[in-house]
Design a protein around this motif. Structure first.
Motif, PDB file in Angstrom:
ATOM      1  N   SER A 106      -4.711  18.854  64.201  1.00  0.00           N
ATOM      2  CA  SER A 106      -3.729  19.933  64.089  1.00  0.00           C
ATOM      3  C   SER A 106      -2.707  19.676  62.994  1.00  0.00           C
ATOM      4  O   SER A 106      -2.143  20.617  62.429  1.00  0.00           O
ATOM      5  N   ASP A 107      -2.474  18.406  62.683  1.00  0.00           N
ATOM      6  CA  ASP A 107      -1.490  18.058  61.658  1.00  0.00           C
ATOM      7  C   ASP A 107      -2.034  18.197  60.237  1.00  0.00           C
ATOM      8  O   ASP A 107      -1.268  18.107  59.276  1.00  0.00           O
ATOM      9  N   ALA A 108      -3.338  18.397  60.095  1.00  0.00           N
ATOM     10  CA  ALA A 108      -3.959  18.388  58.766  1.00  0.00           C
ATOM     11  C   ALA A 108      -4.186  19.814  58.258  1.00  0.00           C
ATOM     12  O   ALA A 108      -4.007  20.793  58.970  1.00  0.00           O
ATOM     13  N   HIS A 109      -4.617  19.895  57.015  1.00  0.00           N
ATOM     14  CA  HIS A 109      -4.920  21.196  56.421  1.00  0.00           C
ATOM     15  C   HIS A 109      -6.203  21.769  57.016  1.00  0.00           C
ATOM     16  O   HIS A 109      -7.014  21.043  57.591  1.00  0.00           O
ATOM     17  N   ALA A 110      -6.368  23.069  56.868  1.00  0.00           N
ATOM     18  CA  ALA A 110      -7.586  23.704  57.373  1.00  0.00           C
ATOM     19  C   ALA A 110      -8.775  23.275  56.523  1.00  0.00           C
ATOM     20  O   ALA A 110      -8.645  22.832  55.390  1.00  0.00           O
ATOM     21  N   GLY A 111      -9.953  23.415  57.087  1.00  0.00           N
ATOM     22  CA  GLY A 111     -11.169  23.046  56.383  1.00  0.00           C
ATOM     23  C   GLY A 111     -12.081  22.269  57.305  1.00  0.00           C
ATOM     24  O   GLY A 111     -11.905  22.253  58.521  1.00  0.00           O
ATOM     25  N   ARG A 112     -13.060  21.616  56.729  1.00  0.00           N
ATOM     26  CA  ARG A 112     -14.012  20.848  57.511  1.00  0.00           C
ATOM     27  C   ARG A 112     -13.505  19.403  57.594  1.00  0.00           C
ATOM     28  O   ARG A 112     -13.393  18.715  56.579  1.00  0.00           O
ATOM     29  N   VAL A 113     -13.200  18.957  58.803  1.00  0.00           N
ATOM     30  CA  VAL A 113     -12.495  17.694  58.994  1.00  0.00           C
ATOM     31  C   VAL A 113     -13.204  16.855  60.040  1.00  0.00           C
ATOM     32  O   VAL A 113     -13.617  17.358  61.084  1.00  0.00           O
ATOM     33  N   LEU A 114     -13.342  15.553  59.761  1.00  0.00           N
ATOM     34  CA  LEU A 114     -13.839  14.578  60.729  1.00  0.00           C
ATOM     35  C   LEU A 114     -12.668  13.702  61.150  1.00  0.00           C
ATOM     36  O   LEU A 114     -11.926  13.198  60.306  1.00  0.00           O
ATOM     37  N   VAL A 115     -12.478  13.535  62.472  1.00  0.00           N
ATOM     38  CA  VAL A 115     -11.444  12.645  63.000  1.00  0.00           C
ATOM     39  C   VAL A 115     -12.129  11.490  63.709  1.00  0.00           C
ATOM     40  O   VAL A 115     -13.005  11.703  64.560  1.00  0.00           O
ATOM     41  N   VAL A 116     -11.741  10.258  63.379  1.00  0.00           N
ATOM     42  CA  VAL A 116     -12.312   9.067  64.006  1.00  0.00           C
ATOM     43  C   VAL A 116     -11.186   8.122  64.404  1.00  0.00           C
ATOM     44  O   VAL A 116     -10.243   7.902  63.638  1.00  0.00           O
ATOM     45  N   THR A 117     -11.279   7.564  65.615  1.00  0.00           N
ATOM     46  CA  THR A 117     -10.313   6.558  66.067  1.00  0.00           C
ATOM     47  C   THR A 117     -11.059   5.393  66.691  1.00  0.00           C
ATOM     48  O   THR A 117     -12.244   5.497  67.016  1.00  0.00           O
ATOM     49  N   ASP A 118     -10.352   4.309  66.869  1.00  0.00           N
ATOM     50  CA  ASP A 118     -10.959   3.060  67.332  1.00  0.00           C
ATOM     51  C   ASP A 118     -11.332   3.143  68.818  1.00  0.00           C
ATOM     52  O   ASP A 118     -10.478   3.377  69.673  1.00  0.00           O
ATOM     53  N   ALA A 119     -12.616   2.956  69.123  1.00  0.00           N
ATOM     54  CA  ALA A 119     -13.077   2.924  70.512  1.00  0.00           C
ATOM     55  C   ALA A 119     -13.363   1.500  70.972  1.00  0.00           C
ATOM     56  O   ALA A 119     -13.847   1.287  72.090  1.00  0.00           O
ATOM     57  N   ARG A 120     -13.082   0.513  70.106  1.00  0.00           N
ATOM     58  CA  ARG A 120     -13.402  -0.890  70.386  1.00  0.00           C
ATOM     59  C   ARG A 120     -14.916  -1.042  70.517  1.00  0.00           C
ATOM     60  O   ARG A 120     -15.668  -0.116  70.313  1.00  0.00           O
ATOM     61  N   VAL A 156     -17.585  17.050  54.486  1.00  0.00           N
ATOM     62  CA  VAL A 156     -16.260  17.267  55.052  1.00  0.00           C
ATOM     63  C   VAL A 156     -15.218  17.225  53.944  1.00  0.00           C
ATOM     64  O   VAL A 156     -15.406  16.572  52.911  1.00  0.00           O
ATOM     65  N   ASP A 157     -14.113  17.931  54.167  1.00  0.00           N
ATOM     66  CA  ASP A 157     -13.028  17.962  53.190  1.00  0.00           C
ATOM     67  C   ASP A 157     -12.072  16.794  53.378  1.00  0.00           C
ATOM     68  O   ASP A 157     -11.389  16.388  52.433  1.00  0.00           O
ATOM     69  N   ALA A 158     -11.990  16.281  54.623  1.00  0.00           N
ATOM     70  CA  ALA A 158     -11.049  15.196  54.904  1.00  0.00           C
ATOM     71  C   ALA A 158     -11.537  14.413  56.113  1.00  0.00           C
ATOM     72  O   ALA A 158     -12.154  14.974  57.024  1.00  0.00           O
ATOM     73  N   ILE A 159     -11.264  13.108  56.100  1.00  0.00           N
ATOM     74  CA  ILE A 159     -11.567  12.238  57.240  1.00  0.00           C
ATOM     75  C   ILE A 159     -10.244  11.634  57.691  1.00  0.00           C
ATOM     76  O   ILE A 159      -9.564  10.949  56.922  1.00  0.00           O
ATOM     77  N   LEU A 160      -9.879  11.907  58.939  1.00  0.00           N
ATOM     78  CA  LEU A 160      -8.593  11.483  59.479  1.00  0.00           C
ATOM     79  C   LEU A 160      -8.801  10.470  60.593  1.00  0.00           C
ATOM     80  O   LEU A 160      -9.851  10.443  61.220  1.00  0.00           O
ATOM     81  N   GLY A 161      -7.773   9.664  60.848  1.00  0.00           N
ATOM     82  CA  GLY A 161      -7.843   8.716  61.956  1.00  0.00           C
ATOM     83  C   GLY A 161      -7.385   7.336  61.540  1.00  0.00           C
ATOM     84  O   GLY A 161      -6.609   7.173  60.594  1.00  0.00           O
ATOM     85  N   SER A 162      -7.882   6.331  62.266  1.00  0.00           N
ATOM     86  CA  SER A 162      -7.462   4.950  61.986  1.00  0.00           C
ATOM     87  C   SER A 162      -8.022   4.515  60.628  1.00  0.00           C
ATOM     88  O   SER A 162      -9.218   4.647  60.378  1.00  0.00           O
ATOM     89  N   PRO A 163      -7.171   3.995  59.744  1.00  0.00           N
ATOM     90  CA  PRO A 163      -7.600   3.694  58.375  1.00  0.00           C
ATOM     91  C   PRO A 163      -8.786   2.751  58.290  1.00  0.00           C
ATOM     92  O   PRO A 163      -9.642   2.901  57.414  1.00  0.00           O
ATOM     93  N   GLU A 164      -8.866   1.755  59.190  1.00  0.00           N
ATOM     94  CA  GLU A 164      -9.973   0.807  59.113  1.00  0.00           C
ATOM     95  C   GLU A 164     -11.312   1.454  59.428  1.00  0.00           C
ATOM     96  O   GLU A 164     -12.367   0.879  59.160  1.00  0.00           O
TER      97      GLU A 164
END
Length: 220
Positions: A106-120, A156-164
């Protein structure tokens, strides 16, 4: 409408107080975001009280609570959801759960976006979004399996989430979106908040079994 927002789905504890006015952007009155992978339970309530004091809002002034329901590791996620539920119950106000990945998006621009976070366990939580909202996920996979899943999909236009983890998926990683913000959490819940309808039960998105189990369950 004054809303308390809470999220502990990532190593960052996020909480804040926001004002929601029809037809206007979410106005964040106070926010705390602290990176503490193992300290969620110790600091969350203190951060909430700091936000209320900074915003000049009494607990009785709150109209609703929004909580990130994950996906996230079992223990950390449970801390935020239990605390949010306790505040909502004590104040007799609605509790709204949102997908934490949706809040990051929701914080990012519109478009095709992948969000990834650490699941261990060398895995990631992920969700894929188009201009009109989520099109796949939330789910948990290894980075290699997720790359295979996405093969053949549009770029995708942007990949968001944990930098690593974002940098594992190509050259579209965008810094600054490692965890949900207060604005993102409240914006994601906006339609439900403004509808005035009774919220759905809040269900945590663990997506897999907890790491810790009782000995009798481990043997079984």
């Amino acid at each position: 409408m004054l809303v308390l927002a809470v999220d502990t789905s990532t190593p960052t504890v996020t909480t804040g107080v926001a004002e929601l006015t029809p037809g206007r952007a979410v106005d964040v009155r106070a926010e705390r975001r602290v990176d503490t992978p193992r300290g969620h339970a110790e600091i969350l309530t203190t951060l909430i009280l700091e936000c209320l004091a900074e915003a000049g809002v009494a607990r009785s002034d709150l109209d609703a609570v929004v909580v990130g329901a994950g996906p996230g590791p079992f223990t950390g996620l449970r801390v935020g959801m239990a605390t949010a539920a306790a505040f909502a119950d004590a104040l007799a106000i609605p509790l709204h759960g949102v997908c934490s990945l949706d809040a990051i998006r929701s914080d990012a621009h519109a478009g095709r976006v992948l969000v990834v976070t650490d699941a261990r366990r060398r895995e990631v939580y992920w969700a894929l979004y188009g201009p009109d909202g989520r099109v796949a996920g939330p789910a948990v996979d290894t980075p290699a399996d997720l790359i295979d899943r996405l093969r053949g999909e549009q770029d995708v236009d942007a990949i968001l989430g944990s930098p690593e983890h974002t940098r594992l998926f190509g050259g579209h990683a965008v810094d600054g979106y490692a965890a949900p913000t207060t604005a993102g959490l409240v914006a994601t819940a906006r339609r439900a908040l403004e509808s005035g309808a009774a919220p759905e039960p809040v269900v945590p998105l663990y997506l897999r079994r907890p790491d810790a189990v009782e000995l009798k369950d481990r043997k079984r």
